[in-house]
Scaffold this motif. Structure first.
Motif, PDB file in Angstrom:
ATOM      1  N   GLU A 193       0.825  -1.221   0.000  1.00  0.00           N
ATOM      2  CA  GLU A 193       0.000   0.000   0.000  1.00  0.00           C
ATOM      3  C   GLU A 193       0.861   1.274   0.000  1.00  0.00           C
ATOM      4  O   GLU A 193       0.518   2.249  -0.665  1.00  0.00           O
ATOM      5  N   LYS A 205       3.239   6.215   8.493  1.00  0.00           N
ATOM      6  CA  LYS A 205       2.570   7.107   9.448  1.00  0.00           C
ATOM      7  C   LYS A 205       1.529   7.961   8.710  1.00  0.00           C
ATOM      8  O   LYS A 205       0.400   8.131   9.180  1.00  0.00           O
ATOM      9  N   LYS A 206       1.896   8.447   7.564  1.00  0.00           N
ATOM     10  CA  LYS A 206       0.994   9.267   6.741  1.00  0.00           C
ATOM     11  C   LYS A 206      -0.278   8.496   6.378  1.00  0.00           C
ATOM     12  O   LYS A 206      -1.361   9.052   6.305  1.00  0.00           O
ATOM     13  N   HIS A 207      -0.090   7.190   6.154  1.00  0.00           N
ATOM     14  CA  HIS A 207      -1.239   6.344   5.788  1.00  0.00           C
ATOM     15  C   HIS A 207      -2.021   5.867   7.009  1.00  0.00           C
ATOM     16  O   HIS A 207      -2.901   5.019   6.889  1.00  0.00           O
ATOM     17  N   GLY A 208      -1.650   6.345   8.187  1.00  0.00           N
ATOM     18  CA  GLY A 208      -2.400   5.992   9.395  1.00  0.00           C
ATOM     19  C   GLY A 208      -1.892   4.752  10.124  1.00  0.00           C
ATOM     20  O   GLY A 208      -2.573   4.208  11.000  1.00  0.00           O
ATOM     21  N   TYR A 209      -0.712   4.280   9.769  1.00  0.00           N
ATOM     22  CA  TYR A 209      -0.145   3.103  10.440  1.00  0.00           C
ATOM     23  C   TYR A 209       0.986   3.502  11.389  1.00  0.00           C
ATOM     24  O   TYR A 209       1.545   4.593  11.258  1.00  0.00           O
ATOM     25  N   LYS A 229      -1.673  -3.164  12.076  1.00  0.00           N
ATOM     26  CA  LYS A 229      -1.572  -1.815  12.659  1.00  0.00           C
ATOM     27  C   LYS A 229      -0.199  -1.201  12.419  1.00  0.00           C
ATOM     28  O   LYS A 229      -0.066   0.017  12.412  1.00  0.00           O
ATOM     29  N   TYR A 242       8.566   7.241  15.034  1.00  0.00           N
ATOM     30  CA  TYR A 242       7.709   6.343  14.245  1.00  0.00           C
ATOM     31  C   TYR A 242       7.330   5.064  14.983  1.00  0.00           C
ATOM     32  O   TYR A 242       6.804   4.133  14.392  1.00  0.00           O
ATOM     33  N   ASN A 284       5.208   3.035  18.115  1.00  0.00           N
ATOM     34  CA  ASN A 284       3.911   3.146  18.785  1.00  0.00           C
ATOM     35  C   ASN A 284       4.064   3.849  20.135  1.00  0.00           C
ATOM     36  O   ASN A 284       5.025   3.576  20.868  1.00  0.00           O
TER      37      ASN A 284
END
Ligand code: GAL
Length: 425
Positions: free
Chosen positions: A165, A186-190, A269, A248, A250
């Motif tokens: 992705e 991170k930009k893609h929400g992960y 995630k 980057y 969690n």
């Protein structure tokens, strides 16, 4: 008169009681048992160990196996319990211990272990291990433990769907490149990089891999031979890179174990996780297949090196059931046991003559690299340095994860190195 008889009777009863206890006590030590001590309690580790115990049962059905485990990755809690037992003269019959300093410095030099060289020869196993690994299990030309596997510590495991992705189509070779993907994730929400440092060791695990990349294998190995100084600019560069990576990870990393962190990748995630390949064993027990749902590559800048983590088992001098302990060690040294255990555990066999067809595509990759690139001993997994050094470095790096202060961490590293007699100039 009656009183006198009563006293005699009482004395007799007490004496018989004491004698009974004594006899029972001496029989307790001769029971047909085998106590094995490890920290393999879950996520591929337990499954691997159970497979070994099953094999042992098939061979020695009369022996009662006591599977003594203390949970906590990398032996976080187990090592302290073991040490107390060993120092207190109450050892298990055999225990998990990393090849290298953890075995030699902590247990062999203080005289707590029995050499097993002659048995290894008797079992036809002595010449069946790579010299580099057997050397790590030896002291003054005697072997003290049986290596059951070789794990690779410098691996990135990633979620293939997320990688596709965000366009991570080939393994990033440098940290600069990898950080670009972490940012994209991170930009893609992960979450970019999953970390679980509830048990502190995983932070140092990440750091030692970055450090290996910055130093290169030759200099990294030189640190332990007092040929390279801890003041080498590459160590500071490693701290700086780690600092760039930390945004980057969690945010709940300090509440998570290594398994939890691996699960972030599994549950879609997080993009990736830097971990030893016990994570491969874990992902497989969760139902994933290597190359299908997850991919892997050597930690950026370390593809020319193999961070060695080798689990071994030895024979304490005071093992209560040495005969059964030797039966256990003989089994571990066999091709059969190694080929049953390692495909589950996510490690490659320590024996050179194992059956390669039993290993999946990831493990064959690892075997290939083990045979062709430079071997480097892991710090956090007990091989490179003595316990005192490792504990102090672990503290420095954990403080660094919170404070992100490069100068302070560098000072801590140099102090630790100096305290342990390593080069700092
Ligand atoms: C390592 C050990 C591996 C694996 C891992 C996580 O130190 O060598 O076998 O158990 O810890 O617990």
């Amino acid at each position: 008169m009656v009183k006198k008889w009563l006293v005699v009777l009482l004395v007799a009863v007490v004496s018989v009681g004491i004698l009974g206890l004594f006899v029972a006590g001496s029989f307790a030590g001769t029971k047909n048992e085998l106590e094995i001590f490890s920290w393999w309690t879950g996520g591929g580790e337990e499954e691997g160990l159970n497979a070994l115990i099953k094999l042992f049962h098939q061979l020695y059905p009369d022996v009662k196996v006591i599977n003594a485990t203390v949970a906590g990755g990398a032996g976080t809690n187990a090592k302290a319990v073991l040490k107390t037992r060993m120092l207190g003269g109450n050892p298990p019959d055999s225990f998990q211990v990393h090849a290298g300093m953890e075995l030699i410095d902590t247990y062999v030099i203080p005289g707590m272990m029995r050499p097993i060289t002659k048995y290894m020869k008797e079992w036809g196993a002595y010449n069946k291990f790579p010299k580099a690994i057997l050397d790590m299990c030896s002291y003054k030309r005697n072997v003290y433990s049986v290596p059951v596997n070789v794990h690779r510590g410098n691996v990135v495991f990633y979620n293939k769907k997320i990688a596709a992705e965000i366009g991570m189509t080939k393994p990033p070779k440098t940290w600069k490149e990898f950080i670009k993907y972490l940012k994209l994730a991170k930009k893609h929400g992960y979450i970019g990089l999953a970390l679980g440092d509830k048990n502190k060791w995983t932070a140092l695990h990440l750091f030692e891999d970055i450090m290996l990349g910055k130093l290169g294998p030759k200099k990294y190995n030189g640190l332990w031979k007092n040929k390279v100084s801890f003041n080498d600019p590459a160590i500071k560069a490693a701290l700086e890179t780690m600092k760039e990576v930390l945004p980057y990870i969690n945010t709940d990393h300090s509440a998570m174990t290594w398994q939890d962190a691996t699960r972030l990748v599994f549950s879609g995630k997080a993009l990736a996780n830097v971990m030893g390949d016990w994570a491969e064993g874990y992902l497989k027990t969760l139902g994933w297949k290597p190359g299908k749902q997850f991919g892997w590559f050597a930690v950026p800048e370390t593809s020319n090196a193999f961070m060695v983590v080798s689990d071994t088992f030895g024979l304490p001098k005071k093992a209560p059931h040495p005969k059964n302990a030797l039966r256990w060690l003989k089994l571990l040294a066999s091709v059969k046991a190694q080929d049953v255990f390692n495909p589950i555990k996510g490690s490659i066999p320590a024996r050179l003559d194992a059956d390669k067809s039993k290993y999946d595509v990831y493990l064959r990759w690892s075997m290939h690299d083990f045979a062709t690139v430079a071997l480097c001993p892991s710090i956090i997994h007990g091989s490179a340095a003595p316990e005192g050094f490792v504990t102090a470095l672990n503290d420095v790096i954990n403080r660094f994860v919170t404070k992100k202060n490069v100068a302070q961490a560098m000072k801590g590293i140099l102090q630790d190195a100096e305290d342990n007699g390593y080069l700092v100039k």
